[in-house]
Enzyme design. Structure first.
Site, PDB file in Angstrom:
ATOM      1  CE  LYS A   1      -3.889  -2.270   2.317  1.00  0.00           C
ATOM      2  NZ  LYS A   1      -5.010  -1.996   3.320  1.00  0.00           N
TER       3      LYS A   1
ATOM      4  CE1 TYR B   1      -9.573  -2.850   0.483  1.00  0.00           C
ATOM      5  CE2 TYR B   1      -8.237  -0.799  -0.641  1.00  0.00           C
ATOM      6  CZ  TYR B   1      -8.209  -1.943   0.219  1.00  0.00           C
ATOM      7  OH  TYR B   1      -7.012  -2.497   0.501  1.00  0.00           O
TER       8      TYR B   1
ATOM      9  CG  ASN C   1      -3.567  -2.182   6.988  1.00  0.00           C
ATOM     10  OD1 ASN C   1      -3.432  -2.090   5.709  1.00  0.00           O
ATOM     11  ND2 ASN C   1      -4.701  -2.683   7.225  1.00  0.00           N
TER      12      ASN C   1
ATOM     13  CG  HIS D   1      -5.145  -6.074  -0.459  1.00  0.00           C
ATOM     14  ND1 HIS D   1      -6.536  -5.941   0.118  1.00  0.00           N
ATOM     15  CD2 HIS D   1      -5.329  -7.025  -1.440  1.00  0.00           C
ATOM     16  CE1 HIS D   1      -7.453  -6.526  -0.318  1.00  0.00           C
ATOM     17  NE2 HIS D   1      -6.658  -7.337  -1.520  1.00  0.00           N
TER      18      HIS D   1
ATOM     19  CD  GLU E   1      -8.810  -8.576  -3.541  1.00  0.00           C
ATOM     20  OE1 GLU E   1      -7.921  -9.083  -3.530  1.00  0.00           O
ATOM     21  OE2 GLU E   1      -9.712  -7.861  -2.673  1.00  0.00           O
TER      22      GLU E   1
END
Ligand code: IDP
Ligand code: MG
Length: 138
Positions: free
Chosen positions: A9, A49, A112, A115, A126
């Protein structure tokens, strides 16, 4: 053999953790079979998302995901989906087990670092969101 999508990310790219994340996957025996750098638009982040559209954090999450470049990759191996999830750790770094990416490296439940697809069907969606068939090694 299973395939899954992982993404370093924007916070991970910003902190120079691309190599660290990939190293942990490779050490676990996962093979990188596709890899690129991308910088999503807000619309593209919202499309990725879409399952979280109704969640209170949707706007913040999608703004974060297009704040800088990301590194999507396809990983292949036995039980790849679960392996990647185990290496990532829990969504909230505070709840993540020691030795996981999120426990060791992440700042918050939103930022975080990484993914990983959560199921075979989401992995297919995805992977297709970022890669054509011709971009994935056979
Ligand atoms: P996951 O990435 O561990 O699969 P999900 O529940 O699918 O977690 O949420 C997707 C992403 O949305 C998380 O990785 C995180 O960046 C963000 N997120 C999840 N829950 C929250 C929250 O409660 N507040 C802010 N951001 C969140
Ligand atoms: Mg998820």
């Amino acid at each position: 053999m299973q395939r899954t999508l992982s993404i370093v990310k924007p916070d991970g790219v910003d902190k120079n953790l691309i190599g660290e994340v990939i190293k942990r996957f490779e050490k676990a025996g996962l093979k990188v079979v596709a890899l690129k750098m991308a910088h999503l638009t807000k619309k593209q982040a919202e499309g990725f998302y879409a399952v979280h559209k109704a969640r209170p954090f949707f706007d913040s999450l999608t703004t974060f995901m297009c704040a800088g470049p990301i590194v999507p990759m396809v990983l292949e191996g036995n039980d790849a989906i679960k392996k990647v999830r185990d290496i990532m750790g829990a969504t909230n770094p505070k709840d993540a087990a020691p030795g996981t990416i999120r426990k060791d490296l992440a700042d918050s439940i939103e930022s975080n670092i990484v993914h990983g697809s959560d199921a075979p069907e989401t992995a297919v969606f995805e992977i297709g969101y970022f890669f054509n068939a011709t971009e994935i090694l056979k």
